[in-house]
Design a protein around this motif. Structure first.
Motif, PDB file in Angstrom:
ATOM      1  N   ALA A   1       0.636  -1.017  -0.152  1.00 45.28           N
ATOM      2  CA  ALA A   1      -0.315   0.260   0.195  1.00 45.28           C
ATOM      3  C   ALA A   1       1.246   1.188   0.005  1.00 45.28           C
ATOM      4  O   ALA A   1       1.127   1.547   0.838  1.00 45.28           O
ATOM      5  CB  ALA A   1      -1.055   0.327   1.169  1.00 45.28           C
TER       6      ALA A   1
ATOM      7  N   SER B   1       1.094   5.574  -0.042  1.00 46.63           N
ATOM      8  CA  SER B   1      -0.350   6.053   0.746  1.00 46.63           C
ATOM      9  C   SER B   1       1.257   7.276   0.647  1.00 46.63           C
ATOM     10  O   SER B   1       2.303   7.578   0.528  1.00 46.63           O
ATOM     11  CB  SER B   1      -0.374   5.895   1.908  1.00 46.63           C
ATOM     12  OG  SER B   1      -0.498   7.067   2.906  1.00 46.63           O
TER      13      SER B   1
ATOM     14  N   LYS C   1       4.488   7.823  -4.937  1.00 49.16           N
ATOM     15  CA  LYS C   1       4.298   6.667  -4.770  1.00 49.16           C
ATOM     16  C   LYS C   1       3.981   6.735  -6.489  1.00 49.16           C
ATOM     17  O   LYS C   1       4.769   5.071  -6.185  1.00 49.16           O
ATOM     18  CB  LYS C   1       2.514   6.929  -4.883  1.00 49.16           C
ATOM     19  CG  LYS C   1       2.247   7.097  -3.378  1.00 49.16           C
ATOM     20  CD  LYS C   1       0.369   7.682  -3.318  1.00 49.16           C
ATOM     21  CE  LYS C   1      -0.326   9.036  -4.107  1.00 49.16           C
ATOM     22  NZ  LYS C   1       0.016  10.081  -3.990  1.00 49.16           N
TER      23      LYS C   1
ATOM     24  N   TYR D   1      -7.173   6.476  -6.909  1.00 52.00           N
ATOM     25  CA  TYR D   1      -7.216   7.886  -6.815  1.00 52.00           C
ATOM     26  C   TYR D   1      -8.518   8.053  -6.896  1.00 52.00           C
ATOM     27  O   TYR D   1      -9.309   9.350  -6.695  1.00 52.00           O
ATOM     28  CB  TYR D   1      -6.350   8.467  -7.630  1.00 52.00           C
ATOM     29  CG  TYR D   1      -6.272  10.373  -7.285  1.00 52.00           C
ATOM     30  CD1 TYR D   1      -6.518  10.436  -5.954  1.00 52.00           C
ATOM     31  CD2 TYR D   1      -7.077  10.919  -8.330  1.00 52.00           C
ATOM     32  CE1 TYR D   1      -6.636  12.029  -5.736  1.00 52.00           C
ATOM     33  CE2 TYR D   1      -7.367  12.122  -7.447  1.00 52.00           C
ATOM     34  CZ  TYR D   1      -6.785  12.829  -6.406  1.00 52.00           C
ATOM     35  OH  TYR D   1      -7.371  14.322  -6.130  1.00 52.00           O
TER      36      TYR D   1
ATOM     37  N   GLU E   1      -1.495   2.253  -4.996  1.00 54.55           N
ATOM     38  CA  GLU E   1      -1.777   3.941  -4.611  1.00 54.55           C
ATOM     39  C   GLU E   1      -2.882   4.139  -4.525  1.00 54.55           C
ATOM     40  O   GLU E   1      -3.960   2.924  -4.432  1.00 54.55           O
ATOM     41  CB  GLU E   1      -1.468   4.842  -6.192  1.00 54.55           C
ATOM     42  CG  GLU E   1      -0.260   4.395  -6.342  1.00 54.55           C
ATOM     43  CD  GLU E   1       0.354   5.467  -7.280  1.00 54.55           C
ATOM     44  OE1 GLU E   1       0.610   6.617  -6.913  1.00 54.55           O
ATOM     45  OE2 GLU E   1       1.198   4.801  -8.814  1.00 54.55           O
ATOM     46  N   TRP E   2      -2.603   5.093  -3.864  1.00 52.38           N
ATOM     47  CA  TRP E   2      -3.880   5.518  -2.938  1.00 52.38           C
ATOM     48  C   TRP E   2      -4.946   4.465  -1.796  1.00 52.38           C
ATOM     49  O   TRP E   2      -6.147   3.999  -1.689  1.00 52.38           O
ATOM     50  CB  TRP E   2      -4.873   6.360  -3.355  1.00 52.38           C
ATOM     51  CG  TRP E   2      -4.639   7.428  -4.091  1.00 52.38           C
ATOM     52  CD1 TRP E   2      -3.921   7.651  -5.247  1.00 52.38           C
ATOM     53  CD2 TRP E   2      -4.081   8.641  -3.360  1.00 52.38           C
ATOM     54  NE1 TRP E   2      -3.216   8.612  -5.845  1.00 52.38           N
ATOM     55  CE2 TRP E   2      -3.690   9.524  -4.273  1.00 52.38           C
ATOM     56  CE3 TRP E   2      -4.649   9.290  -2.528  1.00 52.38           C
ATOM     57  CZ2 TRP E   2      -3.201  10.514  -4.378  1.00 52.38           C
ATOM     58  CZ3 TRP E   2      -4.258  10.615  -2.048  1.00 52.38           C
ATOM     59  CH2 TRP E   2      -3.803  11.578  -3.047  1.00 52.38           C
ATOM     60  N   PRO E   3      -4.147   3.415  -1.731  1.00 54.39           N
ATOM     61  CA  PRO E   3      -5.260   2.249  -0.444  1.00 54.39           C
ATOM     62  C   PRO E   3      -5.888   3.046   0.557  1.00 54.39           C
ATOM     63  O   PRO E   3      -6.741   2.411   0.804  1.00 54.39           O
ATOM     64  CB  PRO E   3      -3.826   1.675   0.462  1.00 54.39           C
ATOM     65  CG  PRO E   3      -2.577   3.051   0.796  1.00 54.39           C
ATOM     66  CD  PRO E   3      -2.972   3.933  -0.850  1.00 54.39           C
ATOM     67  N   GLU E   4      -6.235   4.209   1.369  1.00 55.56           N
ATOM     68  CA  GLU E   4      -7.292   5.128   1.424  1.00 55.56           C
ATOM     69  C   GLU E   4      -8.650   4.737   1.127  1.00 55.56           C
ATOM     70  O   GLU E   4      -9.069   4.978   1.995  1.00 55.56           O
ATOM     71  CB  GLU E   4      -6.556   6.084   2.368  1.00 55.56           C
ATOM     72  CG  GLU E   4      -5.646   6.833   2.678  1.00 55.56           C
ATOM     73  CD  GLU E   4      -4.749   6.553   2.105  1.00 55.56           C
ATOM     74  OE1 GLU E   4      -4.299   6.700   0.656  1.00 55.56           O
ATOM     75  OE2 GLU E   4      -2.922   7.420   1.955  1.00 55.56           O
TER      76      GLU E   4
ATOM     77  N   TRP F   1       2.035  -0.889   4.485  1.00 61.55           N
ATOM     78  CA  TRP F   1       2.237  -0.050   3.969  1.00 61.55           C
ATOM     79  C   TRP F   1       2.793   0.692   4.649  1.00 61.55           C
ATOM     80  O   TRP F   1       3.673   0.757   5.290  1.00 61.55           O
ATOM     81  CB  TRP F   1       1.186   0.228   5.528  1.00 61.55           C
ATOM     82  CG  TRP F   1       0.122   1.817   4.852  1.00 61.55           C
ATOM     83  CD1 TRP F   1       0.917   2.837   5.213  1.00 61.55           C
ATOM     84  CD2 TRP F   1      -1.007   1.943   4.558  1.00 61.55           C
ATOM     85  NE1 TRP F   1      -0.403   4.289   4.771  1.00 61.55           N
ATOM     86  CE2 TRP F   1      -1.656   3.910   4.663  1.00 61.55           C
ATOM     87  CE3 TRP F   1      -1.887   1.277   4.636  1.00 61.55           C
ATOM     88  CZ2 TRP F   1      -2.301   3.820   4.085  1.00 61.55           C
ATOM     89  CZ3 TRP F   1      -3.423   1.587   4.359  1.00 61.55           C
ATOM     90  CH2 TRP F   1      -3.268   2.433   3.590  1.00 61.55           C
TER      91      TRP F   1
ATOM     92  N   ARG G   1       4.176   4.941   3.371  1.00 63.67           N
ATOM     93  CA  ARG G   1       3.690   6.411   3.834  1.00 63.67           C
ATOM     94  C   ARG G   1       5.136   6.917   3.029  1.00 63.67           C
ATOM     95  O   ARG G   1       6.284   6.988   3.453  1.00 63.67           O
ATOM     96  CB  ARG G   1       3.473   6.187   4.971  1.00 63.67           C
ATOM     97  CG  ARG G   1       2.946   8.449   5.093  1.00 63.67           C
ATOM     98  CD  ARG G   1       2.170   8.958   5.525  1.00 63.67           C
ATOM     99  NE  ARG G   1       0.761   9.868   5.239  1.00 63.67           N
ATOM    100  CZ  ARG G   1       0.266  10.264   4.783  1.00 63.67           C
ATOM    101  NH1 ARG G   1      -0.063   9.185   3.931  1.00 63.67           N
ATOM    102  NH2 ARG G   1       0.127  11.508   4.667  1.00 63.67           N
TER     103      ARG G   1
END
Length: 145
Positions: A24, A26, A33, A74, A99-102, A114, A116
């Motif tokens: 992931a 972030s 990223k 995203y 990318e953009w795992p949130e 993860w 970041r």
């Protein structure tokens, strides 16, 4: 200097990446990223272009030591939209660089590494990580040059 550091981290990550792994990636826009994902794919042996998957969401890189799906979430509005991408099925024979795992919220695999990236543009960059049990002993690497 940032590109050299990213390349070094990418080589270390590529060396321990396995089929079924989820990484992931972030960070804010411009944090690096996509640069990191491209460097991992190159370190795995991809000699061609590595376009950003922002618009088609998934780029497949077969034939590598570890086949990779580079995924950019995203543009997803909800985590449920990711179901149509077939990410779970991809893990049978690929690793995911996500990318953009949130955007997945609680649906993100708990065994995902993860990473970041903080900072963008000319700002100082920083890499931090959250390491699940599945990555113990593989991450963090020794990052000495």
């Amino acid at each position: 200097m940032f590109i050299d550091e990213v390349s070094h981290v990418a080589e270390k990550l590529a060396a321990v990446l396995r089929v079924g792994d989820v990484v992931a990636l972030s960070g804010e826009l411009g944090a690096g990223k996509t640069t990191l994902a491209r460097a991992v794919i190159a370190a795995l042996g991809w000699a061609g272009e590595v376009p950003s998957p922002t618009f088609n969401l998934v780029q497949d890189y077969p034939g590598l030591r570890v086949p990779v799906w580079h995924v950019d979430l995203y543009r997803l509005e909800t985590a449920a939209e990711a179901d149509a991408l077939g990410l779970d099925e991809a893990l049978f024979d690929h690793a995911l660089l996500l990318e953009w795992p949130e955007r997945l919220g609680a649906a993100l695999w708990p065994e995902a590494l993860w990473l970041r990236l903080e900072g963008a543009g000319e700002a100082a960059r920083r890499l931090t990580w959250r390491v699940p049990d599945a990555w113990e002993g593989r991450w963090p690497p020794t990052l000495q040059h």
